[in-house]
Design a protein around this motif. Sequence first.
Motif, mmCIF file in Angstrom:
data_model
loop_
_atom_site.group_PDB
_atom_site.id
_atom_site.type_symbol
_atom_site.label_atom_id
_atom_site.label_comp_id
_atom_site.label_asym_id
_atom_site.label_seq_id
_atom_site.Cartn_x
_atom_site.Cartn_y
_atom_site.Cartn_z
ATOM 1 N N UNK A 139 0.703 -1.192 0.022
ATOM 2 C CA UNK A 139 0.096 -0.013 -0.132
ATOM 3 C C UNK A 139 0.805 1.238 0.137
ATOM 4 N N UNK A 140 1.881 1.278 0.983
ATOM 5 C CA UNK A 140 2.839 2.396 0.811
ATOM 6 C C UNK A 140 3.515 2.638 -0.438
ATOM 7 N N UNK A 141 4.101 1.518 -0.795
ATOM 8 C CA UNK A 141 4.662 1.740 -2.311
ATOM 9 C C UNK A 141 3.821 2.047 -3.240
ATOM 10 N N UNK A 142 2.557 1.649 -3.278
ATOM 11 C CA UNK A 142 1.648 2.283 -4.359
ATOM 12 C C UNK A 142 1.306 3.507 -4.247
ATOM 13 N N UNK A 175 -11.121 11.927 5.966
ATOM 14 C CA UNK A 175 -10.574 12.313 7.294
ATOM 15 C C UNK A 175 -9.127 12.878 6.921
ATOM 16 N N UNK A 176 -8.585 13.868 8.044
ATOM 17 C CA UNK A 176 -6.982 14.435 7.628
ATOM 18 C C UNK A 176 -6.141 13.237 7.602
ATOM 19 N N UNK A 177 -5.519 13.157 6.539
ATOM 20 C CA UNK A 177 -4.402 11.947 6.372
ATOM 21 C C UNK A 177 -3.036 12.300 6.557
ATOM 22 N N UNK A 230 -4.937 5.986 2.600
ATOM 23 C CA UNK A 230 -6.285 5.747 3.031
ATOM 24 C C UNK A 230 -6.336 4.565 3.763
ATOM 25 N N UNK A 231 -5.791 3.362 3.298
ATOM 26 C CA UNK A 231 -6.095 2.101 3.941
ATOM 27 C C UNK A 231 -5.096 1.834 5.054
ATOM 28 N N UNK A 232 -4.332 2.778 5.423
ATOM 29 C CA UNK A 232 -3.302 2.867 6.610
ATOM 30 C C UNK A 232 -4.211 2.345 7.675
#
Length: 537
Positions: free
Chosen positions: A209-212, A318-320, A329-331
């Motif tokens: 997810x982070x890489x994307x 929400x504030x990311x 957002x998936x974090x």
Amino acid sequence: MAETPQLSTRTPLLSVAPHEKTRSGNGSIIRIDEVPIQRYNVCTLSVMFILVTVFCERFAFFSVLHNMVLFCTSELDFTSFQATITCWIFTGTVYMVTPLIGGYIADSLCGRYKTILGSGFIFVIGKILLFFSAGDFKNWSGYDREDVRKALFLTSVVVITIGAGGIQANIIPFGAQHISHMGPRAVQTFCHWYYWARNLGSIASSSVVYLQQETHTFCWGYLMSMLILVAGLVILRVGQRTYKHVPPSESVLKKAITMCWNMRRKERDHFEVSQFETSNVYDINNVLKILPIYGFITVYWMSYAQMSTSLFLQSAELDLSIDGVNIPPAFLIYFNPVMVVLCIPLMDIIIYPLLIRSGKSPTYVQRIGIGMFLAVLALCYAGGLEMFRKQHDHFVQEGTNISYNASNMSVFHQVPVFSLLGLSEIWTSISGLEIACTHFPDYMQGLITGLFLMTIGLGSFYSLILTAIVQSAKPDWYPNDPAANGRMEVIFFIIAGITFVFTLIFVLVTRFGYTSTKEESKSRSIGPHNNLISENA
């Protein structure tokens, strides 16, 4: 030989702890805390190979699931509603349809090991197709074909569904069969550590997810997860000589159909039922007894299914930002598996042994009921958070190729939601798996595990149906436009209310719907595999 405890069709399911009573050789009932507690060495070489494979397979699966809504909306031009429906169809099918097929193939045709390997190969093919669907067609071929990308994506989803479902239905009973001789407590320990490895794979998939998010491209993340999956299959293959293999046998479903047909003919012709068919009756009767419990669990999974869809959309609004840097957002989804990973060792090593020693260990259905209630609390909190979110100032937040009308409330306000859902999963989901692995013979465990996974799929389809009804009746409730707020709080409260009502019904049915007298229990003959624990057996 030890006599197997029985569960009559009217036994009070909430009255006995799952490991509180066992039957000794002379037929007397003894408490587990009167017996020296054994040390369960579940970390054998074969089980370690299996758990590593679980980690790799779940890494590959969740790297697809957790960012599916974002991929569909930012890369394939799906609306939020279309992306949510696609995600729920994928989740529902991968848990509902293909596990039953995979369990049938393993139990009746190929055996679990070969079925897992074959399903893994199919899974790899699906990941390859997914990689190409996320590729940069413009740089690769000079032009962008969105229709080709959508076709590749949908095909990859179908192939991944087949592969992942076949693995899930069989890898749990495949691991449990290696330590089943050590007793139900050892199987419970394996189910805990299976779930631990599963959720550790989910946490590790956050790297994808982070890489994307950082590279603004999805293909390299999918490639990395595919390589992890291949590594897991190689590790599973390396341990082949250490495994205990259970040969396939006749399908329970086929036996049920054959038995019903034969009994119909015998009733017509006034023949007696054979001993072989009597043995089949007990197998089928046990399956029928577990269906009501699994039926109620489906409603729990409707609440759980919101994590990758409705709660994901709430995260995006929400504030990311953390110190000026946006997190994916998936974090927040990963707080669910983090809670599971942290709590499982605590539950398995400390809490459950203490409860067993004190004689207060909850029954399987009590644990399932606790988990369902925690899911209700999670969605009530999510609904309240959505109401407060709308009262705060809004700003335009840039996501992956999408701009959201976000509140200035921090996304970390969602932590309690995912934490509560993680705790609920420990109580409800692991208990359902333990029932499949401890209360049925080896040749039925693939089928029963498939039935349990089917509850997850049905929960996703329930969410799909509810969302479709809401979309039809109140189109403005679901935020199809990223700039819109919608009425997500109403959806959260509706699902929480449905889950709460079914939790109450579940408690009443399991408490008062299975009552029997000792005379009725004694009048029932004892079957060879009728091993669900009861109080009056």
